[in-house]
Design a protein around this motif. Structure first.
Motif, mmCIF file in Angstrom:
data_model
loop_
_atom_site.group_PDB
_atom_site.id
_atom_site.type_symbol
_atom_site.label_atom_id
_atom_site.label_comp_id
_atom_site.label_asym_id
_atom_site.label_seq_id
_atom_site.Cartn_x
_atom_site.Cartn_y
_atom_site.Cartn_z
ATOM 1 N N ASP A 291 0.837 -1.208 0.000
ATOM 2 C CA ASP A 291 0.000 0.000 0.000
ATOM 3 C C ASP A 291 0.869 1.254 0.000
ATOM 4 N N ARG A 292 1.938 1.228 0.788
ATOM 5 C CA ARG A 292 2.872 2.358 0.814
ATOM 6 C C ARG A 292 3.494 2.557 -0.563
ATOM 7 N N ASN A 293 3.898 1.463 -1.205
ATOM 8 C CA ASN A 293 4.478 1.575 -2.542
ATOM 9 C C ASN A 293 3.476 2.148 -3.540
ATOM 10 N N ARG A 294 2.224 1.750 -3.413
ATOM 11 C CA ARG A 294 1.198 2.290 -4.313
ATOM 12 C C ARG A 294 1.138 3.806 -4.187
ATOM 13 N N ALA A 295 1.156 4.302 -2.946
ATOM 14 C CA ALA A 295 1.116 5.753 -2.715
ATOM 15 C C ALA A 295 2.385 6.426 -3.244
ATOM 16 N N LEU A 296 3.537 5.779 -3.023
ATOM 17 C CA LEU A 296 4.800 6.348 -3.517
ATOM 18 C C LEU A 296 4.821 6.409 -5.042
ATOM 19 N N ILE A 297 4.343 5.362 -5.680
ATOM 20 C CA ILE A 297 4.318 5.335 -7.146
ATOM 21 C C ILE A 297 3.405 6.436 -7.683
ATOM 22 N N GLN A 298 2.264 6.648 -7.023
ATOM 23 C CA GLN A 298 1.372 7.733 -7.444
ATOM 24 C C GLN A 298 2.067 9.083 -7.302
ATOM 25 N N GLN A 299 2.810 9.260 -6.204
ATOM 26 C CA GLN A 299 3.535 10.513 -6.001
ATOM 27 C C GLN A 299 4.617 10.700 -7.069
ATOM 28 N N VAL A 300 5.326 9.621 -7.395
ATOM 29 C CA VAL A 300 6.343 9.683 -8.447
ATOM 30 C C VAL A 300 5.695 10.093 -9.775
ATOM 31 N N ASN A 301 4.560 9.487 -10.085
ATOM 32 C CA ASN A 301 3.864 9.843 -11.332
ATOM 33 C C ASN A 301 3.427 11.301 -11.338
ATOM 34 N N ASP A 302 2.873 11.756 -10.213
ATOM 35 C CA ASP A 302 2.454 13.159 -10.123
ATOM 36 C C ASP A 302 3.649 14.097 -10.294
ATOM 37 N N ASN A 303 4.757 13.771 -9.616
ATOM 38 C CA ASN A 303 5.960 14.598 -9.740
ATOM 39 C C ASN A 303 6.476 14.605 -11.179
ATOM 40 N N HIS A 304 6.453 13.474 -11.817
ATOM 41 C CA HIS A 304 6.939 13.368 -13.196
ATOM 42 C C HIS A 304 6.079 14.207 -14.144
#
Length: 118
Positions: A54-67
């Motif tokens: 679940d933490r990774n899912r949130a981190l991946i979403q943040q990475v996508n948003d930042n990108h």
């Protein structure tokens, strides 16, 4: 009552998994020495794995948003986020390795107990 899921080949009395995103898992083992303790460890380990995923899912979403923002500061933040994701993947591998080892120990212990009873 034990039912067999034809798609997975698993008895519903031994393992039940939701297809929900939370991936709830419950285990019910036959009453054998160490079975209940192992089931508790199994459930605890899967809760830990799910929390990391679940933490990774949130981190991946943040990475996508930042990108998508294309801001240099956000791209720099992605380095640390991706490093955390990689570390979390290592945690999941470790947890699954521990589960495998624990399962093997309980399985072989129960198998040895069955042989000694014969």
């Amino acid at each position: 009552m034990t039912t067999r899921d034809s798609s997975s080949g698993l008895d519903s009395s031994s393992i039940s998994m939701d297809d929900q995103p939370s991936l709830k898992r419950t285990v019910s083992l036959d009453p054998q020495p160490g079975g209940e303790l192992w089931a508790d460890n199994f459930n605890r380990s899967f809760r830990q794995v799910q929390a990391v995923l679940d933490r990774n899912r949130a981190l991946i979403q943040q990475v996508n948003d930042n990108h998508q923002s294309r801001l240099p500061a956000n791209m720099v933040k992605n380095v640390a986020l991706i490093q955390e994701i990689n570390g979390n993947i290592s945690k999941v591998v470790s947890l699954y390795s521990d589960l495998s080892s624990d399962f093997s120990t309980v399985f072989h212990s129960n198998k040895d107990d069955d042989k000694s009873r014969q």
